[in-house]
Structure formats: C-alpha cells, structure tokens
Design a protein around this motif. Sequence first.
Motif, short mmCIF file in Angstrom:
data_model
loop_
_atom_site.label_atom_id
_atom_site.label_comp_id
_atom_site.label_asym_id
_atom_site.label_seq_id
_atom_site.Cartn_x
_atom_site.Cartn_y
_atom_site.Cartn_z
N ASP A 72 76.86 -30.47 -96.18
CA ASP A 72 76.72 -31.81 -95.64
C ASP A 72 78.07 -32.51 -95.61
O ASP A 72 79.13 -31.87 -95.70
CB ASP A 72 75.68 -32.60 -96.45
N LEU A 73 78.05 -33.83 -95.52
CA LEU A 73 79.29 -34.60 -95.39
C LEU A 73 80.18 -34.48 -96.61
O LEU A 73 81.41 -34.44 -96.49
CB LEU A 73 78.95 -36.07 -95.11
N ILE A 205 86.46 -24.38 -89.85
CA ILE A 205 85.59 -23.73 -88.88
C ILE A 205 84.15 -24.16 -89.14
O ILE A 205 83.65 -24.06 -90.26
CB ILE A 205 85.69 -22.20 -88.98
N LYS A 206 83.49 -24.67 -88.11
CA LYS A 206 82.07 -25.03 -88.19
C LYS A 206 81.33 -24.17 -87.18
O LYS A 206 81.27 -24.47 -85.99
CB LYS A 206 81.88 -26.53 -87.88
N PRO A 207 80.76 -23.03 -87.64
CA PRO A 207 80.05 -22.15 -86.71
C PRO A 207 78.66 -22.69 -86.38
O PRO A 207 78.12 -23.55 -87.10
CB PRO A 207 79.95 -20.84 -87.49
N ALA A 208 78.08 -22.19 -85.31
CA ALA A 208 76.72 -22.57 -84.94
C ALA A 208 75.74 -22.12 -86.02
O ALA A 208 75.93 -21.09 -86.67
CB ALA A 208 76.34 -21.94 -83.60
N ASN A 241 72.26 -31.00 -90.12
CA ASN A 241 73.55 -31.51 -90.60
C ASN A 241 74.69 -31.31 -89.62
O ASN A 241 75.79 -31.84 -89.84
CB ASN A 241 73.91 -30.84 -91.94
N THR A 242 74.45 -30.57 -88.56
CA THR A 242 75.53 -30.26 -87.62
C THR A 242 76.09 -31.51 -86.95
O THR A 242 77.31 -31.68 -86.85
CB THR A 242 75.04 -29.26 -86.56
N LYS A 247 80.55 -35.35 -86.25
CA LYS A 247 81.02 -36.73 -86.15
C LYS A 247 82.12 -37.00 -87.17
O LYS A 247 83.14 -37.65 -86.86
CB LYS A 247 79.85 -37.68 -86.35
N LEU A 248 81.93 -36.52 -88.40
CA LEU A 248 82.93 -36.73 -89.44
C LEU A 248 84.25 -36.07 -89.06
O LEU A 248 85.33 -36.67 -89.21
CB LEU A 248 82.43 -36.19 -90.77
#
Length: 514
Positions: A72-73, A205-208, A241-242, A247-248
């Motif tokens: 999460d954030l 890296i934020k993967p799907a 949470n994506t 956004k962050l």
Amino acid sequence: MFATFRNLAPALRLNGVNVLRHIHQKPALYDANMLQQQAFINGEWISAKSGKTFEVLNPANGEVVGVVPDMDLEDTEAAIKAACDAFHVWKDTTAKERSQILREWYNLLVKNQKEMAEILTLESGKPLAEANGEVVYGNSFVEWFSELSRQIRGDIVQSSVPSKKILVQHQPIGVVGLITPWNFPHAMITRKAAPALGAGCTVIIKPAEDTPLTAIQIVKYAQEAGFPPGVVNLVTSSRANTGPIGKLLCEHHLVAGISFTGSTAVGKILYKQCAQGVKRLALELGGNAPFIVFNSANLDKAVDGSITSKFRNCGQTCVSANRFFIQEKVYDEYVNKLVHRVKSLKIGDGSQEGVQLGPLVNEPQLHKVAEFVNDAVSKGAKILTGGKPATHLGKLFYEPTILTDIKEDMLVYNQEVFGPVISLIKFKTEKEALDIANSTDVGLAGYFYSEDVSQIFRVSNNLEVGMIGVNEGIISCAEAPFGGIKQSGLGREGSHLGMEDFTYVKYTCIGNLS
C-alpha cells in the motif's frame, strides 16, 4: 514441433533470434513452489507492512500459481525513500560501472531464459513459444542499453563571446516510477528499467497485478547482477491498491518521472496527476492499428502478417492490428486465405505443445471481447469464423474470430478490441483507406501491404501513426524507437532515443576567461 508453429513463425523471430530452438519438445513449466514471492525494497525481499497478500492465477486453468505482497502507500513511501537515498550515490557512478552491471544483468537473464519464459506462461497464459520470444525481446533491451549507457554525450558549443565557454551535458533526472502492464510483463519492465538505470536514475517498478511473478524474477537477477540497495525496487499490489500507489508515485515530490504503458484512459489520469509536480512523463498508450492490404500486395505475405500481428498474445498487444482494410480487387481472395489460416490455429493452455493462442488474461478482458463481437453482430456484422467463448477449454478462452460487414457505429470500428478479433472493411481507393485509418484520436502503429514502391512511400508519409510496418507484421526491436502520436502517448522507448526520458539537459556557461 517446428511445423506446428509455422503459422506464427514470423512472430517467433525477435531481434533476429529464432526462439523455437529454446523450446523443449515436452515443456514442463517452472515449479511454482520455487518462485520468489516477495517484493523488493532497499535491497531486501520483504512482505507488505500490513501483512496482506493477493493471489496470482493461471488464466488457462484458474489455479493459484503464487501469493505476493499486497503493498500500500506506506510500503510505496519506503520504496521512494530508498530510491531517493540510493540515487545520490548511483548518479555519481561512472557510465562504465553502470554498463557492466547492466551487462551482468543481461547475462543472468539469458542464462535463465527458459525459467523466465515458463514463469511468464504460468501467470499470463501466453503460449510458451511466445513467452520465449518475449524473453529474448525483453533481454535485448538490457543488452542494448548496457552498451548505450556509455554513449550519453554532451556538447561544447562555440560561443559568440571569446571570454565564455558553453558546455551542455545530460544528467539523470532522479527517482523514476515504472508502471507496467500485464500483456508483456518481461519486456515492458526491461524496456523502461534498463535505460533509466543506464542513465543513472533509480527505479520503483510497479508491475500489473495479474503478472507480478515475472517482475519478481527479473528483479531477483538484477539483485544478483550487483545493483546497490535502493537502486532497483519492486512494489507489488492488488488492483485495489494500484490506483492509490500510482497516484502517490505521480505526485510525490521525491519522484522525478513516470514511465507508463497501458490504456489511454489510465494514461490521461496519470498525466493529470503528474501535472501537479510537472514530472517528466513517458506514456505508451492504446492504439487502433489499421492493417491495409492494397491490390498490389503479395496476399500470402499479407495473410502471414495478419496472423502474426493480430493473434500474438491472443490479440492483447497495443500494436495489434485492429481494423483490416482490404482493397476490393483482392478482397475475396484475401478473405478466403485468411479464414483458412485462422481456422487452423490451435488454442489451449499455453504450456502444451503446439498451442498458438492462449486464454485472455482475466474475466474483464473476456467480457470486453465478447461485448465487442456481440455489439457488431447485433448491428449487422457477419461472423466468418469463431465469434464465441471457447468454454470447452476454460472460462477465459475465446475463439479466433473474423467479422465482416463492419459499420461505423460498431465498437470494433471505433475502439481497440484487445482480443483475437479481425474486423474486415472493404475499400476502393487509397485515399478512402487512409481517411478511415486516420479518423481516430490515437496513432500508435499501422501496417500495410503493397508491392508498389511509389505507394509505399506515399502511404508511409500519410498514415498518422508513430510506427509503420510495410509488408511486415512484427516491427518492435531494441534498435528502433517505439511510441505513438495523438493520444497514443508521449516519448519513445528503445533506440538511442530511449535514454531521453530519463535525462535532462544542463547548460553551463563559464565566463570571464582570458
């Protein structure tokens, strides 16, 4: 075995490498129990601070193949801080040092190519032949940018004033968020991360959520290659949470840039969010690729190109041909050849030998494809083959489909279907084809087949897209710039231009020189 894949053979040559030779006669997929299933922040494999997880499913059979942290954030804040701290050291390494680590990363990815492809097939459903092709393709970007990182150059500009020297240099922008899609879970990471790291940036890296396991494995080899803690970070999360994490990353003052591949709708949201901090932004968004077959075309080659461009990854690619325009003189012959080829395609579990089309990635994707086909049929379109879910194979399979009698009010005419559906439109003149092809607000890729040299140059000049395949259905490679115009995005990935999104230009004036 080789004959089984002959219909997709052009798609299986990436960067000049025939990936069929990497496939075993009796594939046995990677043991899911051996998978690394944690996120990676500041050089450590960790779980979410909340302890929450989410399951990763095999779309071919619905089985759970992994359980990964649902971050999460708070977790993302930790990744941003780690990347920021690491940047202050990483940016001062030499280009040679960065190049050597990238090269070692490439060597590890190549060494473990079979394993990478099997993991990719497990979580994406992509046939193993295509998974191998993607891994070869994805690895090529690490190799390319390991070499290009040593060629970032500046300028000494001749000043009009004798007492001044003008210096221009390119410097890394800082921490970069890389938000990647599920349809190419390997290549979309390496195509972004390699140039960013080579330029001296650090990455998050934020993967799907559908395909995090491939990302985890890629980062595992990045760690083994020797990237210092905090230089490469991986945040995994569920769909819930994506949005907040994206956004962050877009709004955080310590993040200098965002690189995103995905839908135009989501790209617009990120564009707005990045505006607050005037972030550096690279967007590779949706397309609605035209595929034009002119009277002069070699029809056998055109059909080959149609199959490879349309049905690669079951039609789930941003550069997949979407609207097929066929000139009236060759329409009937082309359609007959195409229907015969499409009917011969084998669909099923991508881990099985000979399968050419796997499942769609998830239920929303299946519902979208079914909606587009049903909408067309309800408005007068005719189905030449396919046209319904292949429920006997599993709940996410859809038959390769050909539709004709397409009209302007149909969804398949105006929007990207992102599935195994060909929509056929007959045209009379070159101008008519170009007018329809260009009558869209996106412009990623386009394809056309012609043996008329004058027409080739004329149509290439007038087709409103960022990339064109002329007598070719597969156009992507590390050496060429990948990207679109209109609402298909900003910036270019690959080629020597791929570094530009991750560097800024600094001008230094040295004055009062005697």
